[in-house]
Design a protein around this motif. Structure first.
Motif, PDB file in Angstrom:
ATOM      1  N   TYR A  27     -34.118   5.960   4.580  1.00  0.00           N
ATOM      2  CA  TYR A  27     -34.863   5.293   3.520  1.00  0.00           C
ATOM      3  C   TYR A  27     -36.344   5.540   3.777  1.00  0.00           C
ATOM      4  O   TYR A  27     -36.810   5.391   4.903  1.00  0.00           O
ATOM      5  N   VAL A  28     -37.056   5.967   2.743  1.00  0.00           N
ATOM      6  CA  VAL A  28     -38.480   6.284   2.901  1.00  0.00           C
ATOM      7  C   VAL A  28     -39.238   5.528   1.810  1.00  0.00           C
ATOM      8  O   VAL A  28     -38.956   5.711   0.618  1.00  0.00           O
ATOM      9  N   THR A  29     -40.154   4.673   2.207  1.00  0.00           N
ATOM     10  CA  THR A  29     -40.941   3.983   1.182  1.00  0.00           C
ATOM     11  C   THR A  29     -42.410   4.402   1.299  1.00  0.00           C
ATOM     12  O   THR A  29     -42.941   4.552   2.396  1.00  0.00           O
ATOM     13  N   CYS A  30     -42.993   4.634   0.116  1.00  0.00           N
ATOM     14  CA  CYS A  30     -44.332   5.229   0.019  1.00  0.00           C
ATOM     15  C   CYS A  30     -45.236   4.292  -0.780  1.00  0.00           C
ATOM     16  O   CYS A  30     -44.796   3.257  -1.251  1.00  0.00           O
ATOM     17  N   GLU A  31     -46.469   4.705  -0.968  1.00  0.00           N
ATOM     18  CA  GLU A  31     -47.419   3.866  -1.722  1.00  0.00           C
ATOM     19  C   GLU A  31     -46.921   3.533  -3.125  1.00  0.00           C
ATOM     20  O   GLU A  31     -47.091   2.434  -3.618  1.00  0.00           O
ATOM     21  N   LYS A  32     -46.267   4.548  -3.779  1.00  0.00           N
ATOM     22  CA  LYS A  32     -45.935   4.361  -5.197  1.00  0.00           C
ATOM     23  C   LYS A  32     -44.442   4.518  -5.512  1.00  0.00           C
ATOM     24  O   LYS A  32     -44.092   4.830  -6.646  1.00  0.00           O
ATOM     25  N   GLY A  33     -43.614   4.342  -4.520  1.00  0.00           N
ATOM     26  CA  GLY A  33     -42.181   4.486  -4.791  1.00  0.00           C
ATOM     27  C   GLY A  33     -41.388   4.677  -3.515  1.00  0.00           C
ATOM     28  O   GLY A  33     -41.932   4.571  -2.415  1.00  0.00           O
ATOM     29  N   TRP A  34     -40.097   4.973  -3.687  1.00  0.00           N
ATOM     30  CA  TRP A  34     -39.225   5.115  -2.519  1.00  0.00           C
ATOM     31  C   TRP A  34     -38.119   6.106  -2.814  1.00  0.00           C
ATOM     32  O   TRP A  34     -37.848   6.431  -3.971  1.00  0.00           O
ATOM     33  N   TYR A  35     -37.493   6.602  -1.767  1.00  0.00           N
ATOM     34  CA  TYR A  35     -36.269   7.389  -1.902  1.00  0.00           C
ATOM     35  C   TYR A  35     -35.389   7.126  -0.700  1.00  0.00           C
ATOM     36  O   TYR A  35     -35.856   6.689   0.356  1.00  0.00           O
ATOM     37  N   GLU A  36     -34.100   7.385  -0.907  1.00  0.00           N
ATOM     38  CA  GLU A  36     -33.155   7.107   0.168  1.00  0.00           C
ATOM     39  C   GLU A  36     -31.933   7.998   0.023  1.00  0.00           C
ATOM     40  O   GLU A  36     -31.631   8.484  -1.072  1.00  0.00           O
ATOM     41  N   MET A  37     -31.248   8.216   1.126  1.00  0.00           N
ATOM     42  CA  MET A  37     -30.009   8.983   1.098  1.00  0.00           C
ATOM     43  C   MET A  37     -28.974   8.291   1.972  1.00  0.00           C
ATOM     44  O   MET A  37     -29.291   7.721   3.008  1.00  0.00           O
ATOM     45  N   GLY A  38     -27.738   8.349   1.548  1.00  0.00           N
ATOM     46  CA  GLY A  38     -26.636   7.815   2.331  1.00  0.00           C
ATOM     47  C   GLY A  38     -25.359   7.917   1.524  1.00  0.00           C
ATOM     48  O   GLY A  38     -25.374   7.505   0.361  1.00  0.00           O
ATOM     49  N   PRO A  39     -24.300   8.487   2.062  1.00  0.00           N
ATOM     50  CA  PRO A  39     -24.249   9.129   3.365  1.00  0.00           C
ATOM     51  C   PRO A  39     -25.096  10.406   3.376  1.00  0.00           C
ATOM     52  O   PRO A  39     -25.227  11.075   2.346  1.00  0.00           O
ATOM     53  N   CYS A  40     -25.633  10.728   4.529  1.00  0.00           N
ATOM     54  CA  CYS A  40     -26.570  11.850   4.539  1.00  0.00           C
ATOM     55  C   CYS A  40     -26.560  12.701   5.792  1.00  0.00           C
ATOM     56  O   CYS A  40     -27.250  13.718   5.833  1.00  0.00           O
ATOM     57  N   TYR A  41     -25.828  12.350   6.835  1.00  0.00           N
ATOM     58  CA  TYR A  41     -25.836  13.181   8.047  1.00  0.00           C
ATOM     59  C   TYR A  41     -24.490  13.858   8.302  1.00  0.00           C
ATOM     60  O   TYR A  41     -24.406  14.762   9.127  1.00  0.00           O
ATOM     61  N   GLY A  42     -23.446  13.413   7.610  1.00  0.00           N
ATOM     62  CA  GLY A  42     -22.124  14.022   7.757  1.00  0.00           C
ATOM     63  C   GLY A  42     -22.063  15.332   6.978  1.00  0.00           C
ATOM     64  O   GLY A  42     -23.088  15.869   6.546  1.00  0.00           O
ATOM     65  N   TYR A  43     -20.841  15.812   6.804  1.00  0.00           N
ATOM     66  CA  TYR A  43     -20.676  17.141   6.205  1.00  0.00           C
ATOM     67  C   TYR A  43     -20.740  17.122   4.679  1.00  0.00           C
ATOM     68  O   TYR A  43     -20.540  18.140   4.036  1.00  0.00           O
ATOM     69  N   GLY A  44     -20.988  15.979   4.105  1.00  0.00           N
ATOM     70  CA  GLY A  44     -21.174  15.868   2.671  1.00  0.00           C
ATOM     71  C   GLY A  44     -19.935  15.315   1.976  1.00  0.00           C
ATOM     72  O   GLY A  44     -18.906  15.129   2.609  1.00  0.00           O
ATOM     73  N   PRO A  45     -20.015  15.019   0.648  1.00  0.00           N
ATOM     74  CA  PRO A  45     -21.232  15.184  -0.139  1.00  0.00           C
ATOM     75  C   PRO A  45     -22.325  14.179   0.240  1.00  0.00           C
ATOM     76  O   PRO A  45     -22.026  13.052   0.605  1.00  0.00           O
ATOM     77  N   ILE A  46     -23.571  14.654   0.133  1.00  0.00           N
ATOM     78  CA  ILE A  46     -24.725  13.807   0.402  1.00  0.00           C
ATOM     79  C   ILE A  46     -25.099  13.101  -0.893  1.00  0.00           C
ATOM     80  O   ILE A  46     -25.087  13.714  -1.963  1.00  0.00           O
ATOM     81  N   LYS A  47     -25.412  11.818  -0.786  1.00  0.00           N
ATOM     82  CA  LYS A  47     -25.861  11.084  -1.972  1.00  0.00           C
ATOM     83  C   LYS A  47     -27.293  10.627  -1.758  1.00  0.00           C
ATOM     84  O   LYS A  47     -27.620  10.136  -0.673  1.00  0.00           O
ATOM     85  N   GLY A  48     -28.124  10.776  -2.780  1.00  0.00           N
ATOM     86  CA  GLY A  48     -29.505  10.337  -2.643  1.00  0.00           C
ATOM     87  C   GLY A  48     -30.052   9.825  -3.961  1.00  0.00           C
ATOM     88  O   GLY A  48     -29.542  10.154  -5.038  1.00  0.00           O
ATOM     89  N   ARG A  49     -31.088   9.012  -3.860  1.00  0.00           N
ATOM     90  CA  ARG A  49     -31.695   8.462  -5.067  1.00  0.00           C
ATOM     91  C   ARG A  49     -33.145   8.077  -4.771  1.00  0.00           C
ATOM     92  O   ARG A  49     -33.510   7.949  -3.597  1.00  0.00           O
ATOM     93  N   THR A  50     -33.923   7.935  -5.845  1.00  0.00           N
ATOM     94  CA  THR A  50     -35.283   7.418  -5.699  1.00  0.00           C
ATOM     95  C   THR A  50     -35.423   6.226  -6.635  1.00  0.00           C
ATOM     96  O   THR A  50     -34.484   5.885  -7.363  1.00  0.00           O
ATOM     97  N   HIS A  51     -36.605   5.627  -6.662  1.00  0.00           N
ATOM     98  CA  HIS A  51     -36.820   4.515  -7.591  1.00  0.00           C
ATOM     99  C   HIS A  51     -36.717   5.002  -9.032  1.00  0.00           C
ATOM    100  O   HIS A  51     -36.622   4.189  -9.947  1.00  0.00           O
ATOM    101  N   LYS A  52     -36.698   6.330  -9.241  1.00  0.00           N
ATOM    102  CA  LYS A  52     -36.584   6.857 -10.609  1.00  0.00           C
ATOM    103  C   LYS A  52     -35.168   7.267 -10.974  1.00  0.00           C
ATOM    104  O   LYS A  52     -34.887   7.569 -12.129  1.00  0.00           O
ATOM    105  N   GLY A  53     -34.277   7.371 -10.011  1.00  0.00           N
ATOM    106  CA  GLY A  53     -32.910   7.759 -10.336  1.00  0.00           C
ATOM    107  C   GLY A  53     -32.263   8.610  -9.261  1.00  0.00           C
ATOM    108  O   GLY A  53     -32.845   8.846  -8.199  1.00  0.00           O
ATOM    109  N   ASP A  54     -31.045   9.089  -9.588  1.00  0.00           N
ATOM    110  CA  ASP A  54     -30.281   9.851  -8.595  1.00  0.00           C
ATOM    111  C   ASP A  54     -30.928  11.187  -8.278  1.00  0.00           C
ATOM    112  O   ASP A  54     -31.548  11.810  -9.135  1.00  0.00           O
TER     113      ASP A  54
END
Ligand code: NAD
Length: 379
Positions: free
Chosen positions: A295-322
């Motif tokens: 999970y990464v949070t910044c001045e104007k938004g954020w993004y995150e991934m999980g699951p993200c270290y296994g063999y996939g599929p990787i799922k990720g999203r930000t404050h704006k969407g997938d």
């Protein structure tokens, strides 16, 4: 973690931003290793071009279930050699993958690879404490090397491996497969471009529940450490590329729920990193339970991934969407990336120096646990 429950309400309208920042915008290579039916329907590929020969060293779980199957999908390299201490495995693998007798070695005959033109790349997939020796021997035999993570069990060993690669004038890469996936490449790109402003807080965690109490992963002499060396390294590596910075200091604590099983190595470690920009990371490594997120949070938004270290599929999203990015077969993408570096004489993006940086922080983490103090991370 049930992502659908946690992040309900995601709408198609919010996907457009990320779609525009998708694979094409990122300049990803031709996706020959797409995961799932599209990729599976396309084995073998290329043809016409040169494919480098790869020898797998250590035919354990990762070689058997991930690397060898991935090498059936690679475009720029293929499985041509085997190194194993178990004759029964040699026989089984030779038949299954059509490997010539002359390309099968054991740990004693290993150095004779120097005379084998069918093998360009040696891939070291042995217990961690064996990485340095088998990497250095392969480099001395004139081969390019991919060495699995953790690169080695000490900074001193990592440095010896880097020196051996320089001396042999061969490339050394570490098996950081996530660096070849579109999702993690996107996070690295955002660390450079900062579309959401300065990066402030990073949280990364990786863990699984350790089974068999008799395996080498629980023996310090072979593993070098516990969950931190094995999987915490993914969370650590991710915090480094999510910020695009090297940490200046670390504070860490260790916890054990099963002191008998984890007599020799760490079960759970929590650590904090401070980066030069002021960004901080809070991370977990554990053999006690399944966890896999960043999970990464910044001045104007954020993004995150999980699951993200296994063999996939990787799922990720930000404050704006997938994050709408392709899924790839990690190991095929990783090995093709490295093969292309050798064919084109360009440097790998995951060199020994990258592996050393993680091992240096891991040493600082262990020192912090031992002393109970904040430890400076110095190059
Ligand atoms: P494993 O236990 O399944 O296989 C280890 C192999 O090493 C076996 O073939 C075993 O026979 C051989 N070996 C040789 N000498 C040995 C000794 N003294 N003791 C024990 N085994 C010995 O382990 P694995 O899961 O294949 O892991 C191997 C390496 O690959 C480790 O460094 C691990 O961190 C790495 N790995 C990476 C990933 C990844 O996603 N990048 C995934 C799994 C493992």
């Amino acid at each position: 973690m049930n992502n659908d429950t946690l992040f309900s309400g995601r709408g198609d309208s919010r996907r457009s931003f990320l779609h525009k920042m998708g694979a094409a915008a990122m300049g990803l290579p031709a996706l020959s290793w797409l995961a799932g039916p599209a990729g599976a329907a396309n084995p073998g590929f290329v043809q016409g071009g040169k494919q480098l020969g790869v020898a797998l060293v250590g035919l354990g779980g990762y070689s058997k279930h991930q690397l060898a199957p991935a090498l059936q999908q690679t475009r720029f390299c293929k499985l041509t050699g085997l190194v194993t201490g178990t004759p029964a495995k040699a026989a089984e693998w030779k038949g299954k993958y059509n490997i010539a007798d002359k390309n099968v070695y054991d740990y004693k005959t290993y150095d004779r690879l120097v005379d084998n033109k069918d093998v360009d790349i040696v891939y070291v997939v042995l217990p961690n404490a064996m990485h340095a020796e088998f990497t250095i021997r392969a480099l001395q035999a004139g081969k390019h090397v991919i060495c699995e993570k953790p690169m080695a069990v000490s900074v001193a060993e990592c440095q010896q491996m880097i020196d051996a690669a320089k001396k042999a004038r061969r490339q050394l890469a570490i098996g950081y497969r996530l660096h070849s996936t579109p999702h993690h490449q996107q996070v690295m790109q955002w660390a450079k471009e900062k579309p959401f402003g300065a990066i402030k807080i990073v949280e990364t965690s990786d863990g699984f529940r350790m089974g068999d109490p008799n395996q080498w992963r629980l023996k310090k002499a072979l593993a070098g450490g516990g969950s931190m060396m094995d999987i915490g390294i993914y969370a650590l590596n991710a915090s480094r590329y999510a910020t695009g910075e090297e940490p200046v200091s670390v504070f860490a604590q260790e916890y054990k729920t099963d002191p008998v099983k984890f007599k020799e190595v760490d079960e759970t470690i929590l650590w904090q990193l401070k980066f030069p920009s002021g960004a901080v990371a809070n991370s977990t490594s554990t053999y006690a339970a399944s966890v896999e997120r960043m999970y990464v949070t910044c001045e104007k938004g954020w993004y995150e991934m999980g699951p993200c270290y296994g063999y996939g599929p990787i799922k990720g999203r930000t404050h704006k969407g997938d994050m709408d990015l392709p899924q790839v077969v990690h190991q095929a993408a990783q090995m093709d990336d490295f093969a292309q570096c050798i064919l084109n004489n360009t440097p790998t993006k995951v060199p020994g120096e990258e592996g050393l940086k993680d091992v240096r922080v891991i040493e600082a983490i262990y020192k912090s646990i031992e002393t109970g103090k904040v430890v400076q991370v110095t190059a």
